[in-house]
Design a protein around this motif. Sequence first.
Motif, PDB file in Angstrom:
ATOM      1  N   PRO A   1       0.826  -1.212   0.000  1.00 65.51           N
ATOM      2  CA  PRO A   1       0.000   0.000   0.000  1.00 65.51           C
ATOM      3  C   PRO A   1       0.857   1.258   0.000  1.00 65.51           C
ATOM      4  N   LEU A   2       0.313   2.323  -0.556  1.00 62.06           N
ATOM      5  CA  LEU A   2       1.020   3.596  -0.669  1.00 62.06           C
ATOM      6  C   LEU A   2       0.412   4.633   0.271  1.00 62.06           C
ATOM      7  N   ILE A   3       1.263   5.371   0.994  1.00 55.68           N
ATOM      8  CA  ILE A   3       0.829   6.496   1.811  1.00 55.68           C
ATOM      9  C   ILE A   3       1.511   7.758   1.298  1.00 55.68           C
ATOM     10  N   ILE A   4       0.707   8.775   0.980  1.00 54.34           N
ATOM     11  CA  ILE A   4       1.226  10.063   0.527  1.00 54.34           C
ATOM     12  C   ILE A   4       1.126  11.068   1.670  1.00 54.34           C
ATOM     13  N   PHE A   5       2.202  11.826   1.899  1.00 56.30           N
ATOM     14  CA  PHE A   5       2.203  12.844   2.961  1.00 56.30           C
ATOM     15  C   PHE A   5       2.267  14.243   2.360  1.00 56.30           C
ATOM     16  N   SER A   6       1.438  15.137   2.921  1.00 58.97           N
ATOM     17  CA  SER A   6       1.394  16.537   2.497  1.00 58.97           C
ATOM     18  C   SER A   6       1.742  17.438   3.690  1.00 58.97           C
ATOM     19  N   HIS A   7       2.770  18.286   3.525  1.00 55.46           N
ATOM     20  CA  HIS A   7       3.220  19.163   4.613  1.00 55.46           C
ATOM     21  C   HIS A   7       2.349  20.409   4.729  1.00 55.46           C
ATOM     22  N   ILE A  29       4.685   1.743   1.280  1.00 61.76           N
ATOM     23  CA  ILE A  29       5.508   2.682   0.525  1.00 61.76           C
ATOM     24  C   ILE A  29       5.135   4.072   1.034  1.00 61.76           C
ATOM     25  N   ALA A  30       6.075   4.807   1.581  1.00 64.71           N
ATOM     26  CA  ALA A  30       5.817   6.123   2.164  1.00 64.71           C
ATOM     27  C   ALA A  30       6.414   7.192   1.251  1.00 64.71           C
ATOM     28  N   GLY A  88       1.553   5.608 -11.924  1.00 60.23           N
ATOM     29  CA  GLY A  88       0.927   4.720 -12.905  1.00 60.23           C
ATOM     30  C   GLY A  88       1.760   4.596 -14.165  1.00 60.23           C
ATOM     31  N   THR A  89       2.330   5.713 -14.617  1.00 57.16           N
ATOM     32  CA  THR A  89       3.191   5.695 -15.803  1.00 57.16           C
ATOM     33  C   THR A  89       4.467   4.913 -15.537  1.00 57.16           C
ATOM     34  N   LEU A  90       5.071   5.133 -14.380  1.00 55.01           N
ATOM     35  CA  LEU A  90       6.312   4.438 -14.032  1.00 55.01           C
ATOM     36  C   LEU A  90       6.103   2.940 -13.887  1.00 55.01           C
ATOM     37  N   GLN A  91       4.893   2.522 -13.539  1.00 60.88           N
ATOM     38  CA  GLN A  91       4.621   1.090 -13.403  1.00 60.88           C
ATOM     39  C   GLN A  91       4.628   0.369 -14.747  1.00 60.88           C
ATOM     40  N   GLU A  92       4.583   1.131 -15.816  1.00 63.50           N
ATOM     41  CA  GLU A  92       4.641   0.519 -17.145  1.00 63.50           C
ATOM     42  C   GLU A  92       6.073   0.180 -17.554  1.00 63.50           C
ATOM     43  N   THR A  93       7.048   0.655 -16.763  1.00 68.29           N
ATOM     44  CA  THR A  93       8.443   0.317 -17.011  1.00 68.29           C
ATOM     45  C   THR A  93       8.762  -1.015 -16.343  1.00 68.29           C
ATOM     46  N   GLU A  94      10.017  -1.409 -16.392  1.00 73.61           N
ATOM     47  CA  GLU A  94      10.422  -2.674 -15.770  1.00 73.61           C
ATOM     48  C   GLU A  94      11.006  -2.459 -14.374  1.00 73.61           C
ATOM     49  N   SER A  96      11.052  -2.604 -10.707  1.00 73.30           N
ATOM     50  CA  SER A  96      10.290  -3.418  -9.752  1.00 73.30           C
ATOM     51  C   SER A  96       9.793  -2.606  -8.559  1.00 73.30           C
ATOM     52  N   PHE A  97      10.510  -1.517  -8.214  1.00 70.76           N
ATOM     53  CA  PHE A  97      10.064  -0.699  -7.080  1.00 70.76           C
ATOM     54  C   PHE A  97       8.690  -0.102  -7.364  1.00 70.76           C
ATOM     55  N   TRP A  98       8.556   0.582  -8.504  1.00 70.35           N
ATOM     56  CA  TRP A  98       7.287   1.224  -8.817  1.00 70.35           C
ATOM     57  C   TRP A  98       6.199   0.186  -9.050  1.00 70.35           C
ATOM     58  N   GLN A  99       6.568  -0.952  -9.624  1.00 72.80           N
ATOM     59  CA  GLN A  99       5.589  -2.007  -9.854  1.00 72.80           C
ATOM     60  C   GLN A  99       5.091  -2.628  -8.559  1.00 72.80           C
TER      61      GLN A  99
END
Length: 242
Positions: A1-7, A29-30, A88-94, A96-99
């Motif tokens: 799961p992804l967590i996004i932080f906004s300051h 993923i933080a 989402g765009t980066l997940q189309e690459t190879e 593995s981190f973004w995927q």
Amino acid sequence: PLIIFSHGLGGMRMQNTIQMEALASEGYIALAIDHAYDANITLFDDGDEADFRSGAEGELNTREFWELRIPQVNTRAEDVSFVLDNIGTLQETEDSFWQSIDLDRVGIMGHSFGGTTSIVASSKDDRLDGCINLDGWMVPVESSIIQSGMKIPFLFIGRPQWDTELNYLKLDSLIAASHAPSEKLILPGTKHFDYSDSPQFNSLARKVGVAGKMPAHALRDTLNTRILHFFDTYLVVDKIAK
């Protein structure tokens, strides 16, 4: 799961590293955003800088307040959507981190004006599944959002009292109108910057009035425990159950 932080206004993406490390240590993923010109300073890879330009000089009337803050918070909400689009765009690459990021399980968390951002972003982007507001500034949240309530699980953690009573009146109205589990947690003896890393550096934060009376270790453990429990419940357990 992804967590996004906004300051918050004048903050920075590193300001809640303790909570982000706690999330990462439990398998999330933080990811923290620098909102350019809202952050204290933003440093880009090419050497460019974006300094803080989001303050207001003097007292604003009602029209000036909304003309400043609504475009500002909407831009910040768009920052959140922009980040999700690019993942989402980066997940189309190879790579593995973004995927490895599960975009069907995304939470957002913000401090102060970042708390405002987290609510507004949640109202605009259906990819967000859970929202935590750390002593957030509720006044700039538009009435239409307050009246609609939260459509995803929501947790507010904050100090006992704001300078303006309107802050918690709007929060209580938002929670009352919400269609998803929503909670307001008040921590006695805390101040605004207790909801960042500030009181964890040294005792000076309390001496200069930035931090409240709640012991730093108790504050850290409470925030980490409640944040992890919230996201575990709504991004892990509930998602698996569904």
